[in-house]
Design an enzyme around this catalytic site. Structure first.
Site, mmCIF file in Angstrom:
data_model
loop_
_atom_site.group_PDB
_atom_site.id
_atom_site.type_symbol
_atom_site.label_atom_id
_atom_site.label_comp_id
_atom_site.label_asym_id
_atom_site.label_seq_id
_atom_site.Cartn_x
_atom_site.Cartn_y
_atom_site.Cartn_z
ATOM 1 N N LEU A 1 -28.923 11.763 8.779
ATOM 2 C CA LEU A 1 -30.230 11.163 8.478
ATOM 3 C C LEU A 1 -31.130 11.257 9.700
ATOM 4 C CD1 LEU A 1 -29.373 7.957 6.379
ATOM 5 C CD2 LEU A 1 -30.575 10.001 5.593
ATOM 6 N N CYS B 1 -25.627 28.272 7.823
ATOM 7 C CA CYS B 1 -24.934 27.735 6.648
ATOM 8 C C CYS B 1 -25.866 26.988 5.709
ATOM 9 C CB CYS B 1 -23.795 26.847 7.102
ATOM 10 S SG CYS B 1 -22.640 27.746 8.133
ATOM 11 N N GLU C 1 -14.115 26.121 3.972
ATOM 12 C CA GLU C 1 -14.047 25.435 5.276
ATOM 13 C C GLU C 1 -15.208 24.461 5.389
ATOM 14 O OE1 GLU C 1 -16.397 25.929 7.745
ATOM 15 O OE2 GLU C 1 -17.542 27.456 6.675
HETATM 16 C C1 UGA Z 1 -22.681 22.931 8.282
HETATM 17 C C2 UGA Z 1 -21.906 21.756 7.660
HETATM 18 O O1 UGA Z 1 -22.215 20.565 8.354
HETATM 19 C C3 UGA Z 1 -20.394 22.023 7.742
HETATM 20 O O2 UGA Z 1 -19.690 20.977 7.087
HETATM 21 C C4 UGA Z 1 -20.084 23.351 7.061
HETATM 22 O O3 UGA Z 1 -18.715 23.675 7.141
HETATM 23 C C5 UGA Z 1 -20.885 24.449 7.751
HETATM 24 O O4 UGA Z 1 -22.290 24.142 7.662
HETATM 25 C C6 UGA Z 1 -20.591 25.755 7.048
HETATM 26 O O5 UGA Z 1 -20.968 25.889 5.883
HETATM 27 O O6 UGA Z 1 -19.911 26.610 7.612
HETATM 28 P P1 UGA Z 1 -23.298 23.636 10.788
HETATM 29 O O7 UGA Z 1 -24.060 24.782 10.195
HETATM 30 O O8 UGA Z 1 -22.400 23.894 11.943
HETATM 31 O O9 UGA Z 1 -22.367 22.953 9.666
HETATM 32 O O10 UGA Z 1 -24.374 22.587 11.250
HETATM 33 P P2 UGA Z 1 -24.731 21.066 10.905
HETATM 34 O O11 UGA Z 1 -24.077 20.171 11.853
HETATM 35 O O12 UGA Z 1 -24.533 20.813 9.466
HETATM 36 O O13 UGA Z 1 -26.302 21.085 11.229
HETATM 37 C C7 UGA Z 1 -27.166 21.930 10.461
HETATM 38 C C8 UGA Z 1 -28.597 21.725 10.871
HETATM 39 O O14 UGA Z 1 -29.042 20.456 10.451
HETATM 40 C C9 UGA Z 1 -28.858 21.777 12.377
HETATM 41 O O15 UGA Z 1 -30.027 22.541 12.600
HETATM 42 C C10 UGA Z 1 -29.067 20.336 12.770
HETATM 43 O O16 UGA Z 1 -29.921 20.187 13.869
HETATM 44 C C11 UGA Z 1 -29.704 19.783 11.507
HETATM 45 N N1 UGA Z 1 -29.519 18.327 11.323
HETATM 46 C C12 UGA Z 1 -28.277 17.805 11.173
HETATM 47 C C13 UGA Z 1 -30.630 17.504 11.258
HETATM 48 O O17 UGA Z 1 -31.785 17.973 11.382
HETATM 49 N N2 UGA Z 1 -30.455 16.152 11.054
HETATM 50 C C14 UGA Z 1 -29.224 15.622 10.904
HETATM 51 O O18 UGA Z 1 -29.139 14.391 10.714
HETATM 52 C C15 UGA Z 1 -28.113 16.455 10.977
#
Ligand code: UGA
Length: 461
Positions: A271, A281, A154
């Site tokens: 970014l 995750c 997923e």
């Molecule tokens: C992530 C992946 O984005 C999904 O595609 C994947 O399905 C999922 O893990 C999983 O393996 O189940 P998620 O954990 O919901 O999704 O969160 P993200 O949106 O990826 O964000 C992860 C972390 O990165 C957050 O703490 C967010 O604040 C941080 N982040 C995200 C940043 O610091 N900078 C960014 O530009 C984007």
């Protein structure tokens, strides 16, 4: 089609509810009794936008059901999705105990042959081990049924998981027989053709392009998931590295990142610099991926660097707090946002929580507010005062930290907050607020990789 779901975490619930939404008959179970009690009473153990609407209408339409009877769920369908947790072990490896238990359960309870689909994120070759486990348990229990395996990772993001499931860019299936591919194609047909009334828009979603179906072998499919999450983590750590350089050199990371993102080879997603990535995750997947690659004899220096940069985000943000406050002890710090990202109540590996722990260790007093995550955070942080609103948290504070970028924080009456704070100091851990606007309101404002005001630059250097 009839489909069974083992595991009612984020992935299992969204998968079950959305498969029901596109017309399948779904039964879901989990061995967590507390979770099942909530679900069987019509509640949801997690906050995920749009999910309760989809769950409610499919429960009413009797296409979706929850039961704590594990055996009944196994027998309900010939296609079973395994959506159990694969948490990190102490050494970083993925803990596959729940996968193994699911295999044993399926063989013990099956009264027909099954297609077993791994949806949980697992290291490459887990499918092979799962197949062996199913065959071994079947031999021992003298089962006359066959158990085939497929992989279907997923790519759901918490906060937009329902949308992501129904309108994906790609669906990846890892199969080793034609029948499994046919069954998976049939399950996803309405999504592949984008032909269903979308519950999020209450009408057919004509703008959404049809997803690409990627058919691979099982190990490649498993690896795609880990490779994607690790690459997303790589982008975030790279952005954070650039932010650190910008800060030292008086450049503006917002402008640098914007220009970088305009190059289609780079892209603007993931970014955003800040407190780093958290959640259940990215941190665990990169660890499991690194361990697996290391054991395979591959040079993983790059992967270690991604993690290393992320590990230091909170620490270096704490240095900013120390520099701004000089002494943190006995000072009241307001923290806005606790979840690992907005639009979720998930606090697992949330940078906000680590930051709060470090403020408390330094003797500071924390008043926190989050729109959804406070119930969960209360259990983890008993000495923190949790407030009804951002305004209450900010009252009399000597510093205010934006730790998670909830949209409602943008709409706060910041002029009012400025008046009630004992020192109008903002440390924006997500570069979420407009620096100029905050300074115009009279705040001392520090972001990440953003240029400082002249006096602030002197104070910090
Ligand atoms: C992530 C992946 O984005 C999904 O595609 C994947 O399905 C999922 O893990 C999983 O393996 O189940 P998620 O954990 O919901 O999704 O969160 P993200 O949106 O990826 O964000 C992860 C972390 O990165 C957050 O703490 C967010 O604040 C941080 N982040 C995200 C940043 O610091 N900078 C960014 O530009 C984007």
């Amino acid at each position: 089609m009839r489909v069974s779901i083992l595991g009612c975490g984020h992935v299992g619930l969204v998968t079950g509810a959305c498969l029901a939404e596109i017309g399948h008959e779904i039964m879901c179970t989990d061995n967590d009794v507390t979770k099942m009690n909530i679900l069987e009473r019509g509640g949801l153990p997690i906050y995920e936008p749009g999910l309760s609407t989809v769950v409610d209408r499919n429960l009413r339409a009797q296409r979706l059901s929850f039961t704590s009877d594990l055996g009944e769920t196994v027998r309900f369908a010939d296609v079973i999705f395994i959506c159990v947790g694969t948490p990190p072990l102490r050494n970083g490896d993925a803990d596959l105990t729940a996968m193994d238990a699911a295999a044993k359960l399926i063989v013990t309870e099956a009264r027909t042959s099954k297609l077993v689909i791994e949806k949980s994120t697992v290291p490459a070759q887990t499918g092979q081990r799962l197949k062996q486990a199913l065959a071994t348990y079947a031999r021992h229990s003298i089962s006359q049924f066959s158990f085939r395996v497929a992989s279907n990772p997923e790519f759901l993001r918490e906060g937009t998981a329902v949308f992501d499931f129904l309108h994906p860019e790609r669906i990846v299936i890892g199969v080793e027989d034609e029948a499994a591919e046919t069954q998976l194609r049939k399950i996803y047909l309405p999504i592949l053709e984008q032909r269903f009334p979308c519950p999020l828009h209450d009408s057919i979603c004509p703008q959404t392009p049809a997803p690409v179906l990627v058919v691979t072998d099982i190990s490649s499919s498993e690896l795609i998931k880990h490779a994607c999450n690790t690459f997303l983590a790589l982008k975030i750590s790279y952005a954070n590295l650039i932010a650190d350089i910008c800060e030292k050199k008086g450049a503006n990371v917002d402008q640098v990142i914007e220009a970088m993102g305009l190059d289609p080879r780079i892209g603007s997603g993931f970014l955003r610099p800040g407190l780093g990535f958290g959640g259940f995750c990215l941190p665990k997947d990169i660890q499991a991926f690194t361990r697996m690659a290391e054991r395979a004899g591959v040079d993983v220096a790059l992967l270690h660097a991604i993690e290393g940069i992320n590990r230091h985000r909170v620490e270096s943000f704490m240095q900013k707090l120390h520099q701004a406050l000089w002494v943190v002890k006995h000072k009241h710090v307001a923290v806005l946002g606790l979840s690992f990202k907005p639009d979720t109540d998930d606090i697992r590996f949330a940078p906000a929580l680590e930051l709060i722990r470090q403020i408390l260790d330094a003797g500071g007093e924390v008043r926190a507010y989050d729109p959804q995550a406070m119930e969960k955070a209360k259990v983890e942080l008993p000495t923190v005062k949790f407030c009804e609103s951002a305004y209450e948290a900010a009252q009399e504070a000597e510093a205010l930290i934006v730790a998670t970028e909830w949209e409602e924080f943008r709409r706060l009456d910041w002029a009012l907050i400025r008046e009630t704070m004992s020192r109008p100091l903002i440390l924006d851990g997500r570069n979420f607020l407009q620096a100029d606007a905050m300074r115009a309101l009279g705040f001392e404002y520090y972001g990440v990789g953003r240029p400082l005001e002249e006096p602030a630059r002197e104070a910090i250097s």
